[in-house]
Enzyme design. Sequence first.
Site, short mmCIF file in Angstrom:
data_model
loop_
_atom_site.label_atom_id
_atom_site.label_comp_id
_atom_site.label_asym_id
_atom_site.label_seq_id
_atom_site.Cartn_x
_atom_site.Cartn_y
_atom_site.Cartn_z
N ASP A 1 -7.37 -9.56 -11.11
CA ASP A 1 -6.70 -9.34 -9.82
C ASP A 1 -5.24 -9.77 -9.83
OD1 ASP A 1 -9.25 -8.58 -8.61
OD2 ASP A 1 -9.74 -10.70 -8.68
N HIS B 1 -8.25 -1.47 -9.49
CA HIS B 1 -6.80 -1.40 -9.65
C HIS B 1 -6.19 -0.67 -8.47
CE1 HIS B 1 -7.20 -1.99 -14.30
NE2 HIS B 1 -7.58 -3.02 -13.59
N THR C 1 -20.58 -8.08 -10.33
CA THR C 1 -20.36 -7.06 -9.30
C THR C 1 -21.64 -6.28 -9.00
OG1 THR C 1 -19.65 -5.48 -10.99
CG2 THR C 1 -17.93 -6.76 -9.88
N GLY D 1 6.34 -6.79 -4.19
CA GLY D 1 5.62 -6.04 -3.16
C GLY D 1 4.66 -5.07 -3.81
#
Length: 432
Positions: A14, A42, A130, A417
């Site tokens: 991550d 992603h 997961t 960002g």
Amino acid sequence: MGNNVVVLGTQWGDEGKGKIVDLLTERAKYVVRYQGGHNAGHTLVINGEKTVLHLIPSGILRENVTSIIGNGVVLSPAALMKEMKGLEDRGIPVRERLLLSEACPLILDYHVALDNAREKARGAKAIGTTGRGIGPAYEDKVARRGLRVGDLFDKATFAVKLKEVMEYHNFQLVNFYKVEAVDYQKVLDDVMAIADILTSMVVDVSDLLDQARKRGDFVMFEGAQGTLLDIDHGTYPYVTSSNTTAGGVATGSGLGPRYVDYVLGIIKAYSTRVGAGPFPTELFDDTGEFLCKQGNEYGATTGRRRRTGWLDSVAVRRAVQINSLSGFCLTKLDVLDGLEEVKICVAYRMPDGREVTTTPLAADDWEGIEPIYETMPGWSESTFGVKDRSGLPQAALNYIKRIEELTGVPIDIISTGPDRTETMILRDPFDA
């Protein structure tokens, strides 16, 4: 000049790899996934439009880029078709841009059933997978009983092999885990319905990459998860089931190991982790909550809240060693905006009082570790969207410099960002 560039995570995943891969593929001819499966998440933001990819390489949005899923990836046909449809519904011609290795192991329904049954059986000791069948599929691969994409070329033989392996796994599910068996006919019908689509995208990946190298094409290798989740070098057993490190590039794609030119490590300005496992710098206070909210730290794959903490330079240095990193890309610097002070873990204090600057290898040895912090002034100015180093506050520049000093690796790219334009490239990996 580096023709073969690897992008991988230096923490517990991550870190923001997808955006950086997408950005750098402007110059690439190929983008290759070499490990993991659809447990990856992603996230790309292009002109304000968000795209989340789990299995397909992040180069798929580029018109002149060919995306490749290498043999080190465990491939869920169902997940691939779902992801392809989502992209094709937006007008992206996935089948013209995507290629597969015939050696990719398949993830099928019984792998998912096993994954979930095991996690439930572990109870409080669950690893936090997961639940997508990744581990069981890799187990079948190593046990040499797994079915692969190439098996779909002979459908009759595939059906026989599938029946054999499902008898083996259904015996476990019913007799050991006390859950229902997975229906053979349904699994077979589902796979056969899309077999021709999968086989139409098959290519000899190793040969393709060798030819690309000889032509001087730029190739990007996209890692999934992060170094500290590596099956061999991570916080075992709280790890994924593949080699997330640079060494996995050669084995997971067929590229000769001498031909990796540059390894870019993605490093988040703080630390996060999903699921169980050691996390020395984890924060349980208001600062931890601040990082979670400001960084929108929720898993792209599972939606789970990520655990948050200060940057751990000890753990990152381990990633530097294992991956022979050429440079860093620092992401989410803007999340630290507004904090009065920022901290970096520079060493660990062991339960016996010793101070160490390397990570333990065994999970049990992480018990009782206390992080030793170096505290630096924070900054009140916004770094969000800043596109030039001179526009960063001095305190942020000092933080960046200290990371470089503690790790011995230059920060070549700074992300401020989520959009691909909100990035400073100080040194392009393809020019390094």
